[in-house]
Design a protein around this motif. Structure first.
Motif, PDB file in Angstrom:
ATOM      1  N   GLU A  41      -3.078  -8.838  -5.404  1.00 10.64           N
ATOM      2  CA  GLU A  41      -2.844  -7.973  -4.242  1.00 10.64           C
ATOM      3  C   GLU A  41      -4.146  -7.651  -3.537  1.00 10.64           C
ATOM      4  N   PRO A  42      -4.095  -7.605  -2.192  1.00 16.24           N
ATOM      5  CA  PRO A  42      -5.316  -7.297  -1.439  1.00 16.24           C
ATOM      6  C   PRO A  42      -5.845  -5.916  -1.832  1.00 16.24           C
ATOM      7  N   ASP A  43      -7.161  -5.819  -2.000  1.00 23.63           N
ATOM      8  CA  ASP A  43      -7.786  -4.538  -2.350  1.00 23.63           C
ATOM      9  C   ASP A  43      -8.237  -3.824  -1.075  1.00 23.63           C
ATOM     10  N   PHE A  44      -7.370  -3.801  -0.071  1.00 25.62           N
ATOM     11  CA  PHE A  44      -7.700  -3.135   1.197  1.00 25.62           C
ATOM     12  C   PHE A  44      -6.676  -2.047   1.464  1.00 25.62           C
ATOM     13  N   ASP A  45      -7.008  -1.183   2.427  1.00 25.44           N
ATOM     14  CA  ASP A  45      -6.035  -0.166   2.839  1.00 25.44           C
ATOM     15  C   ASP A  45      -5.082  -0.768   3.865  1.00 25.44           C
ATOM     16  N   PRO A  50      18.536 -11.775  15.225  1.00 21.56           N
ATOM     17  CA  PRO A  50      18.527 -10.723  14.186  1.00 21.56           C
ATOM     18  C   PRO A  50      19.565 -10.936  13.086  1.00 21.56           C
ATOM     19  N   GLU A  51      20.723 -11.536  13.410  1.00 23.66           N
ATOM     20  CA  GLU A  51      21.732 -11.734  12.349  1.00 23.66           C
ATOM     21  C   GLU A  51      21.313 -12.792  11.330  1.00 23.66           C
ATOM     22  N   GLN A  52      20.203 -13.470  11.603  1.00 21.83           N
ATOM     23  CA  GLN A  52      19.682 -14.460  10.637  1.00 21.83           C
ATOM     24  C   GLN A  52      18.596 -13.861   9.740  1.00 21.83           C
ATOM     25  N   ILE A  53      18.274 -12.605   9.960  1.00 22.08           N
ATOM     26  CA  ILE A  53      17.183 -11.961   9.210  1.00 22.08           C
ATOM     27  C   ILE A  53      17.774 -10.951   8.227  1.00 22.08           C
ATOM     28  N   ILE A  54      17.353 -11.049   6.963  1.00 17.98           N
ATOM     29  CA  ILE A  54      17.710 -10.015   5.972  1.00 17.98           C
ATOM     30  C   ILE A  54      16.395  -9.447   5.438  1.00 17.98           C
ATOM     31  N   THR A  55      16.192  -8.164   5.603  1.00 23.40           N
ATOM     32  CA  THR A  55      14.980  -7.551   5.055  1.00 23.40           C
ATOM     33  C   THR A  55      15.303  -7.006   3.667  1.00 23.40           C
ATOM     34  N   SER A  56      14.274  -6.852   2.859  1.00 22.52           N
ATOM     35  CA  SER A  56      14.505  -6.521   1.441  1.00 22.52           C
ATOM     36  C   SER A  56      13.337  -5.699   0.900  1.00 22.52           C
ATOM     37  N   THR A  57      13.387  -5.447  -0.406  1.00 19.35           N
ATOM     38  CA  THR A  57      12.301  -4.680  -1.043  1.00 19.35           C
ATOM     39  C   THR A  57      11.124  -5.567  -1.440  1.00 19.35           C
ATOM     40  N   GLY A  58      10.901  -6.643  -0.732  1.00 15.54           N
ATOM     41  CA  GLY A  58       9.759  -7.507  -1.021  1.00 15.54           C
ATOM     42  C   GLY A  58      10.177  -8.967  -1.058  1.00 15.54           C
ATOM     43  N   ILE A  88      15.451 -21.593   4.046  1.00 12.32           N
ATOM     44  CA  ILE A  88      15.424 -20.139   3.878  1.00 12.32           C
ATOM     45  C   ILE A  88      13.939 -19.782   3.850  1.00 12.32           C
ATOM     46  N   LEU A  89      13.488 -19.264   4.964  1.00 13.28           N
ATOM     47  CA  LEU A  89      12.065 -18.934   5.094  1.00 13.28           C
ATOM     48  C   LEU A  89      11.851 -17.537   4.525  1.00 13.28           C
ATOM     49  N   ILE A  90      10.848 -17.416   3.670  1.00 12.20           N
ATOM     50  CA  ILE A  90      10.564 -16.120   3.033  1.00 12.20           C
ATOM     51  C   ILE A  90       9.201 -15.630   3.519  1.00 12.20           C
ATOM     52  N   ASN A  91       9.142 -14.375   3.890  1.00 11.13           N
ATOM     53  CA  ASN A  91       7.847 -13.797   4.230  1.00 11.13           C
ATOM     54  C   ASN A  91       7.905 -12.300   3.907  1.00 11.13           C
ATOM     55  N   GLY A  92       6.823 -11.599   4.148  1.00 11.27           N
ATOM     56  CA  GLY A  92       6.795 -10.176   3.827  1.00 11.27           C
ATOM     57  C   GLY A  92       5.453  -9.591   4.210  1.00 11.27           C
ATOM     58  N   LEU A  93       5.289  -8.320   3.919  1.00 15.49           N
ATOM     59  CA  LEU A  93       4.078  -7.624   4.372  1.00 15.49           C
ATOM     60  C   LEU A  93       3.027  -7.457   3.279  1.00 15.49           C
ATOM     61  N   SER A  94       3.391  -7.784   2.024  1.00 11.18           N
ATOM     62  CA  SER A  94       2.511  -7.445   0.903  1.00 11.18           C
ATOM     63  C   SER A  94       1.095  -7.989   1.060  1.00 11.18           C
ATOM     64  N   LYS A  95       0.994  -9.279   1.361  1.00 14.04           N
ATOM     65  CA  LYS A  95      -0.336  -9.915   1.320  1.00 14.04           C
ATOM     66  C   LYS A  95      -1.054  -9.798   2.663  1.00 14.04           C
ATOM     67  N   GLY A  96      -0.382 -10.108   3.738  1.00 14.04           N
ATOM     68  CA  GLY A  96      -1.042 -10.156   5.046  1.00 14.04           C
ATOM     69  C   GLY A  96      -1.405  -8.800   5.611  1.00 14.04           C
ATOM     70  N   PHE A  97      -0.714  -7.741   5.150  1.00  8.43           N
ATOM     71  CA  PHE A  97      -0.982  -6.408   5.672  1.00  8.43           C
ATOM     72  C   PHE A  97      -1.423  -5.435   4.577  1.00  8.43           C
ATOM     73  N   ALA A  98      -1.743  -5.947   3.411  1.00  5.67           N
ATOM     74  CA  ALA A  98      -2.139  -5.085   2.287  1.00  5.67           C
ATOM     75  C   ALA A  98      -1.108  -3.978   2.066  1.00  5.67           C
ATOM     76  N   MET A  99       0.146  -4.386   1.879  1.00  6.44           N
ATOM     77  CA  MET A  99       1.237  -3.399   1.746  1.00  6.44           C
ATOM     78  C   MET A  99       2.109  -3.691   0.529  1.00  6.44           C
ATOM     79  N   THR A 100       1.479  -4.055  -0.577  1.00 11.56           N
ATOM     80  CA  THR A 100       2.263  -4.431  -1.765  1.00 11.56           C
ATOM     81  C   THR A 100       3.185  -3.302  -2.244  1.00 11.56           C
ATOM     82  N   GLY A 101       2.698  -2.068  -2.160  1.00 11.06           N
ATOM     83  CA  GLY A 101       3.488  -0.956  -2.676  1.00 11.06           C
ATOM     84  C   GLY A 101       4.592  -0.486  -1.743  1.00 11.06           C
ATOM     85  N   TRP A 102       4.546  -0.926  -0.499  1.00 11.31           N
ATOM     86  CA  TRP A 102       5.538  -0.451   0.476  1.00 11.31           C
ATOM     87  C   TRP A 102       6.888  -1.141   0.289  1.00 11.31           C
ATOM     88  N   ARG A 103       6.852  -2.352  -0.240  1.00 16.43           N
ATOM     89  CA  ARG A 103       8.025  -3.163  -0.558  1.00 16.43           C
ATOM     90  C   ARG A 103       8.831  -3.571   0.677  1.00 16.43           C
TER      91      ARG A 103
END
Ligand SMILES: Cc1ncc(COP(=O)(O)O)c(C=O)c1O
Length: 396
Positions: free
Chosen positions: A39-43, A90-98, A229-244
């Motif tokens: 996980e990124p060590d940034f804020d 938007p109906e093709q997008i499912i957001t999740s806890t990570g 099925i393309l997977i992406n998220g905010l954990s790595k690119g935005f230093a948001m691992t804990g936000w899920r």
């Protein structure tokens, strides 16, 4: 009282196990440097935090739609258009806890008992275990350091059988750092074109952490897009691992299937996170770019430091924030007390002797390698590699 047989089918993540061992040693007062975690060590960027604070003040505190708020799914579509030139609704997008939950949703939505899932090695620890949970059969395809840890079209073709249901990969790859070029993806796409019944999960969570090129998604090939099925998220690119916050982009049928699964598992991710994610996905990417610049500096330094370590065979990572050297040179060597017979011994030796945590390659389907993260400060990286060098010098 017996626990379920499900528990026998899969393992706990080695990455988390190593982090736990490191924490235990630290609790005993040992100065452990953590090169095991991903996980990124940034804020988190300020504008994202501000959006979260506003969401709390505005009382976004209730259940959300299972797939996520509409404005978040629209933001994901806008991001996919802006960064990847991909058109999704938007109906093709499912957001999740990570991204991890997105992967679980996707695998459970498409894989049935005994169906084969082709995964190039090395791969992220969780892939194979989720396939086992879904009662699928993992078909590993060995890539090598020499081939840049990438699967070739011939290897892919050879791995496909009438039972193949899914192909699962990440680019940039955790742990190897391999990044597929457009031409390489196009060559794989040509193989998939001959096999229309195979889904493809493309995990693009490290998209922004790329040291060599622009990110290329396999979803750019129109003849494949509907099965990806393309997977992406905010954990790595935005230093948001804990936000899920993770998301998928897929065809509507698969999206609805994943929504059904998630509806019984977690409902949705946190409402505040969702509002903050809109700001992340549509906002200024400057903080993300600055993080990647810092990773670029660290990568250069780590590559310099490991030149001094005898016996490492190394692929220069093109993305993500790990090096994944082949350390088999040390197998059979001993410091007089401990003999190294495999990558797990090697990782444990470094933890106990150098007080540096890493992750054994077995966890990634590549038993000759060990993963070291450079998501740690430069001073810690310097200190860690000096200690590793000293500890390895004792092995004869
Ligand atoms: C390749 C890969 N995919 C997915 C994930 C999961 O990310 P998230 O924090 O969004 O669940 C990780 C995290 O380490 C990863 O390395």
């Amino acid at each position: 009282m017996q626990l379920s047989s499900l528990l026998q089918r899969f393992n706990e993540p080695e990455t988390l196990k190593m982090a736990k061992l490191g924490r235990e040693l630290r609790a005993k007062g040992v100065d452990v440097i953590d090169l095991s975690l991903g996980e990124p060590d940034f804020d988190t960027p300020a504008h994202v935090k501000e959006a979260a604070v506003k969401a709390i003040a505005d009382n976004w505190s209730h259940y959300t739609p299972v797939a996520g708020f509409l404005d978040l799914r629209e933001a994901a579509c806008a991001k996919l258009k802006r960064d990847n030139n991909l058109d999704y609704k938007p109906e093709q997008i499912i957001t999740s806890t990570g991204a991890k939950q997105s992967l679980a949703n996707a695998i459970l939505a498409v894989v049935d008992d005994g169906e084969e899932v082709v995964i190039p090695t090395p791969y992220w620890v969780t892939y194979s275990e989720l396939v086992k949970i879904a009662r699928g059969k993992v078909v590993e395809v060995k890539t090598s350091l020499e081939s840049g840890f990438k699967i070739t079209p011939a290897q892919l073709e050879a791995a496909i059988t009438p039972k193949t249901k899914l192909f699962l990969f990440s680019s940039p790859c955790n742990p190897s750092g391999a990044v597929y070029s457009k031409a390489e993806l196009e060559a794989l796409a040509a193989v998939f074109a001959k096999h229309p019944n195979i889904y493809i999960i493309s995990d693009e969570i490290y998209e922004y952490i790329n040291f060599v090129s622009e990110h290329e998604s396999i979803a750019q090939f129109p003849e494949l897009k509907d099965r990806i099925i393309l997977i992406n998220g905010l954990s790595k690119g935005f230093a948001m691992t804990g936000w899920r916050l993770g998301y998928t982009a897929s065809n509507v049928e698969v999206a609805k299937a994943m929504e059904k699964i998630q509806g019984q598992m977690t409902s949705a991710t946190c409402s505040i996170t969702q509002k903050a994610a809109v700001a992340a996905l549509t906002g200024d990417l400057k903080p993300s770019k600055e993080m990647t610049e810092e990773f670029t500096r660290r990568r250069a330094r780590v590559l310099e430091l490991v030149k001094d370590i005898p016996g490492f065979k190394l692929f220069q990572p093109e993305g993500a924030f790990y090096i994944f050297p082949d350390i088999s040179y040390y197998f059979g060597k001993s410091d007089g007390t401990t003999t190294i017979t495999n990558s797990a011994d090697f990782s444990m030796y470094l933890l106990n002797t150098a007080h540096v945590s890493s992750v054994m390659g077995d966890a990634f389907g590549e038993p000759k390698c060990v993963r070291f993260s450079f998501a740690n400060s430069l001073p810690n990286i310097e200190k860690a590699w000096a200690r590793i060098k000293e500890a390895l010098a004792k092995l004869k």
